[in-house]
Motif scaffolding. Structure first.
Motif, PDB file in Angstrom:
ATOM      1  N   PRO A  49       0.816  -1.217   0.000  1.00 55.74           N
ATOM      2  CA  PRO A  49       0.000   0.000   0.000  1.00 55.74           C
ATOM      3  C   PRO A  49       0.854   1.273   0.000  1.00 55.74           C
ATOM      4  O   PRO A  49       0.496   2.278  -0.630  1.00 55.74           O
ATOM      5  CB  PRO A  49      -0.821  -0.117   1.289  1.00 55.74           C
ATOM      6  CG  PRO A  49      -0.934  -1.581   1.529  1.00 55.74           C
ATOM      7  CD  PRO A  49       0.390  -2.132   1.086  1.00 55.74           C
ATOM      8  N   ALA A  52       2.055   1.790  -3.427  1.00 52.94           N
ATOM      9  CA  ALA A  52       0.940   2.263  -4.257  1.00 52.94           C
ATOM     10  C   ALA A  52       0.773   3.772  -4.167  1.00 52.94           C
ATOM     11  O   ALA A  52       0.446   4.435  -5.158  1.00 52.94           O
ATOM     12  CB  ALA A  52      -0.356   1.561  -3.845  1.00 52.94           C
ATOM     13  N   VAL A  53       0.993   4.337  -2.975  1.00 50.80           N
ATOM     14  CA  VAL A  53       0.897   5.797  -2.801  1.00 50.80           C
ATOM     15  C   VAL A  53       1.884   6.501  -3.723  1.00 50.80           C
ATOM     16  O   VAL A  53       1.540   7.433  -4.455  1.00 50.80           O
ATOM     17  CB  VAL A  53       1.160   6.196  -1.331  1.00 50.80           C
ATOM     18  CG1 VAL A  53       1.286   7.711  -1.201  1.00 50.80           C
ATOM     19  CG2 VAL A  53       0.046   5.681  -0.426  1.00 50.80           C
ATOM     20  N   SER A  54       3.150   6.033  -3.707  1.00 53.69           N
ATOM     21  CA  SER A  54       4.172   6.668  -4.539  1.00 53.69           C
ATOM     22  C   SER A  54       3.868   6.490  -6.022  1.00 53.69           C
ATOM     23  O   SER A  54       4.055   7.421  -6.823  1.00 53.69           O
ATOM     24  CB  SER A  54       5.559   6.101  -4.210  1.00 53.69           C
ATOM     25  OG  SER A  54       5.611   4.712  -4.421  1.00 53.69           O
ATOM     26  N   LEU A  56       0.890   6.077  -7.456  1.00 55.85           N
ATOM     27  CA  LEU A  56      -0.273   6.873  -7.849  1.00 55.85           C
ATOM     28  C   LEU A  56       0.102   8.347  -7.973  1.00 55.85           C
ATOM     29  O   LEU A  56      -0.260   9.009  -8.950  1.00 55.85           O
ATOM     30  CB  LEU A  56      -1.401   6.692  -6.834  1.00 55.85           C
ATOM     31  CG  LEU A  56      -2.744   7.335  -7.206  1.00 55.85           C
ATOM     32  CD1 LEU A  56      -3.302   6.710  -8.479  1.00 55.85           C
ATOM     33  CD2 LEU A  56      -3.750   7.178  -6.062  1.00 55.85           C
ATOM     34  N   PRO A 235      -3.266   2.428   3.183  1.00 53.55           N
ATOM     35  CA  PRO A 235      -1.890   2.826   3.530  1.00 53.55           C
ATOM     36  C   PRO A 235      -1.797   3.267   4.991  1.00 53.55           C
ATOM     37  O   PRO A 235      -2.681   3.949   5.503  1.00 53.55           O
ATOM     38  CB  PRO A 235      -1.629   4.012   2.585  1.00 53.55           C
ATOM     39  CG  PRO A 235      -2.577   3.817   1.450  1.00 53.55           C
ATOM     40  CD  PRO A 235      -3.799   3.191   2.040  1.00 53.55           C
ATOM     41  N   GLY A 299       5.866   7.733  -0.666  1.00 54.50           N
ATOM     42  CA  GLY A 299       5.832   6.287  -0.430  1.00 54.50           C
ATOM     43  C   GLY A 299       6.481   5.913   0.885  1.00 54.50           C
ATOM     44  O   GLY A 299       5.963   5.072   1.628  1.00 54.50           O
ATOM     45  N   GLY A 331      -1.234   3.804 -12.801  1.00 59.62           N
ATOM     46  CA  GLY A 331      -1.252   4.219 -11.393  1.00 59.62           C
ATOM     47  C   GLY A 331      -2.480   3.716 -10.667  1.00 59.62           C
ATOM     48  O   GLY A 331      -2.393   3.219  -9.535  1.00 59.62           O
ATOM     49  N   ILE A 332      -3.640   3.820 -11.322  1.00 55.34           N
ATOM     50  CA  ILE A 332      -4.895   3.365 -10.707  1.00 55.34           C
ATOM     51  C   ILE A 332      -4.889   1.845 -10.527  1.00 55.34           C
ATOM     52  O   ILE A 332      -5.271   1.316  -9.485  1.00 55.34           O
ATOM     53  CB  ILE A 332      -6.106   3.812 -11.547  1.00 55.34           C
ATOM     54  CG1 ILE A 332      -6.244   5.346 -11.500  1.00 55.34           C
ATOM     55  CG2 ILE A 332      -7.386   3.145 -11.060  1.00 55.34           C
ATOM     56  CD1 ILE A 332      -7.300   5.890 -12.445  1.00 55.34           C
ATOM     57  N   THR A 335      -2.628   0.746  -7.747  1.00 56.55           N
ATOM     58  CA  THR A 335      -3.230   1.107  -6.460  1.00 56.55           C
ATOM     59  C   THR A 335      -4.302   0.096  -6.062  1.00 56.55           C
ATOM     60  O   THR A 335      -4.359  -0.362  -4.919  1.00 56.55           O
ATOM     61  CB  THR A 335      -3.848   2.523  -6.542  1.00 56.55           C
ATOM     62  OG1 THR A 335      -2.826   3.462  -6.885  1.00 56.55           O
ATOM     63  CG2 THR A 335      -4.457   2.924  -5.209  1.00 56.55           C
ATOM     64  N   SER A 338      -2.711  -3.170  -4.982  1.00 58.65           N
ATOM     65  CA  SER A 338      -2.075  -3.101  -3.662  1.00 58.65           C
ATOM     66  C   SER A 338      -3.080  -2.957  -2.532  1.00 58.65           C
ATOM     67  O   SER A 338      -2.930  -3.573  -1.471  1.00 58.65           O
ATOM     68  CB  SER A 338      -1.079  -1.930  -3.629  1.00 58.65           C
ATOM     69  OG  SER A 338      -0.074  -2.101  -4.600  1.00 58.65           O
ATOM     70  N   LEU A 339      -4.116  -2.147  -2.733  1.00 60.81           N
ATOM     71  CA  LEU A 339      -5.072  -1.894  -1.651  1.00 60.81           C
ATOM     72  C   LEU A 339      -5.991  -3.079  -1.387  1.00 60.81           C
ATOM     73  O   LEU A 339      -6.533  -3.213  -0.294  1.00 60.81           O
ATOM     74  CB  LEU A 339      -5.904  -0.649  -1.962  1.00 60.81           C
ATOM     75  CG  LEU A 339      -5.143   0.686  -2.093  1.00 60.81           C
ATOM     76  CD1 LEU A 339      -6.123   1.853  -2.165  1.00 60.81           C
ATOM     77  CD2 LEU A 339      -4.176   0.890  -0.937  1.00 60.81           C
TER      78      LEU A 339
END
Length: 539
Positions: A49, A52-54, A56, A235, A299, A331-332, A335, A338-339
């Motif tokens: 997660p 995924a932030v980085s 996105l 996250p 991230g 990116g989506i 994410t 990962s989420l």
């Protein structure tokens, strides 16, 4: 063009970048679990997660950046810069920071915190580097910037996936053929299906059928295991663990890893921005690098110990017809993966063999660009710039062979109950032993800091071709300083680990050699000036 427009080329670009990013996440998951002792649940709930932030943040920004450039220049063919987890830093941080910490403490949390520390400082270096990188770009020949990328493309990307292709030709040849037909042969497939999508579908189908000829790709129980990690994982803010380990002593302990990796990341990203401009898309250097650094910091703040970077491959995605939306889609998608804990399931459903044809093609296009986007007479400089990457690739192969053989030796000793400790190590070899049949110390020296070495030698050759002897001498002097402090050529062997020797004085051999080269260039300059003066007096 509307920001939410998705073109056919965007779909192809998405499948390629998705496979590339998936491979990075699969590799980091395997290394965290297998090398650093992370529980699968921790990787699924914290590390991915955070990554995924980085991903996105960066992918959405670079898509917006490309869309804005298209709006400003009234163009519809602008391609976003590709972006993802930094592969080089991923391996460096795992094997030189997180794994030693885990070995010393037996605590995976301590290893994770050490990873957060080095990722954070690396991100800070990227942010600082964004303010000086434009100057580096201004004074570095294009051939020097592009040849370093081409070296990575032809070795770590093209050769890796080409060998995988020839390892399983029945599965891999048809997807590769589809990619070559569409993007080299300009063939349109029935019903307008994108070549990238068709290539992945055929790769999955052939992988499924592989069990019929006795070489199964899909393993029994893989899908069931993938289903066990499904869930919702938001996250988790990790500022407190980062601050606990953010001490001067820790930074000093890992600085020999952090600084070269941070600098290499800045230079690699800079080369990729130059590659994008050579393809016709001119993005602001400072902003592009700044967001790259901020993506790494974002991230890290949410638990990912792995920096992000601007990816190699812009000319390949552009040749696919990808615009800006492929970056948003990637990116989506990453994410969501990962989420919702989908990584294990996707790994089971889409094997690497199904998507690697696109990545192989990207490597071919990048290597081609290095020759096409420069003055023709600079092509020897590109060839010279390719060579250090081959050394880097060769070292990776040699090192892995030694690690494998040592593992076999330890297993054999354990079976026979031997009490003495015997290892099969690179460090035991004499420095000048001809090996396979190359000089091992030469291969190791050329491989260390090969991105910078590639730039230096390519730039020197460009200025020799242009008969600008003083500029060639300046690059040789730069290399002398870099080799003196260990940014290039310096290494230390510990068992089968190859460690960077970043220090005040790493060695004298290479600094003296480069200084001698600079002196030679300056002598040529003096002789030329003397000859020109004599010719003038003669007239």
């Amino acid at each position: 063009m509307n920001f939410f427009t998705i073109t056919r080329g965007d779909l192809d670009g998405f499948f390629g970048l998705m496979v590339d990013n998936l491979i990075q996440l699969l590799v980091l998951s395997a290394l965290c679990i297998g090398v650093c002792g992370f529980p699968l649940a921790f990787v699924t709930s914290v590390v991915l997660p955070g990554a995924a932030v980085s991903l996105l943040v960066g992918n959405v920004f670079y898509a917006w950046q490309a869309w804005k450039l298209g709006q400003r220049t009234h163009r519809t063919d602008v391609t976003a810069i590709p972006y993802g987890i930094n592969t080089v830093s991923l391996f460096a941080f795992v094997f030189f920071v997180m794994f030693p910490t885990y070995q010393a403490t037996g605590d995976y949390v301590a290893a994770w915190k050490a990873g957060l520390l080095v990722s954070f400082v690396s991100g800070c270096i990227e942010v600082i580097g964004s303010f000086v990188a434009a100057k580096i770009r201004k004074y570095t020949p294009r051939a020097a910037l592009l040849s370093a990328l081409a070296g990575i493309a032809i070795t770590f990307i093209s050769m890796d996936f080409l060998l995988r292709t020839f390892e399983r030709p029945i599965i891999a040849f048809i997807p590769l053929g589809v990619i070559l037909l569409q993007y080299f042969g300009k063939v349109r497939f029935p019903f307008g299906i994108p070549g990238g999508l068709l290539s992945v579908i055929l790769g999955i189908l052939l992988s499924y059928l592989s069990s019929f000829w006795g070489d199964p790709i899909y393993q029994p129980g893989a899908i069931e295991n993938g289903l066990t990690t499904l869930g919702i994982y938001f996250p988790q803010l990790s500022i407190s663990p980062l601050l606990e380990t953010l001490t001067y002593a820790n930074i000093k302990a890992y600085f020999s890893i952090i600084l070269p990796m941070g600098v290499f990341n800045v230079i690699g990203s800079l080369q990729n921005i130059e590659s994008a401009e050579a393809s016709g898309d001119s993005f602001d250097t400072k902003t592009s690098l700044l967001v790259n650094g901020l993506g790494t910091l974002a991230g890290t703040a949410f638990g990912s110990p792995f920096p992000t970077t601007i990816y190699i491959g812009h000319p390949g995605w552009k040749a696919l017809g990808a615009k800006h939306s492929y970056s948003v889609l990637s990116g989506i998608f990453m994410t969501i993966v990962s989420l919702f804990g989908l990584m294990g399931l996707i790994q089971a459903l889409i094997p690497v063999e199904a998507g690697m044809a696109i990545v192989l093609w990207i490597g071919i296009v990048i290597t081609s660009q290095a020759f096409q986007a420069i003055p023709r007479h600079h092509s020897p400089a590109v060839v010279v710039g390719l060579l250090p990457a081959f050394a880097g690739w060769a070292v990776l192969i040699i090192q892995n062979v030694f690690i494998f053989l040592d593992g076999k030796l330890q297993a054999t000793l354990q079976e026979i109950g031997a009490k003495q400790s015997i290892h099969f190590s690179l460090a035991d070899l004499p420095p000048h032993l001809p090996f396979l049949p190359y000089a091992l110390s030469g291969v190791l020296a050329l491989s260390q800091g090969f991105l910078i070495t590639s730039m230096v030698w390519s730039a020197m050759v460009v200025f020799i071709l242009e008969r600008e002897w003083i500029r060639a001498a300046i690059w040789a002097l730069i290399a002398a300083v870099l080799s003196l402090v260990g940014w290039i050529h310096a290494y230390e062997l510990q068992g089968n680990a190859i460690l960077n020797r970043f220090t005040e004085i790493a060695s004298f051999d290479f600094p003296i050699a480069y200084f001698s080269l600079a002196t030679l260039f300056l002598l040529i300059q003096l002789l030329n000036n003397s000859k020109e003066n004599q010719d003038t007096l003669g007239h």
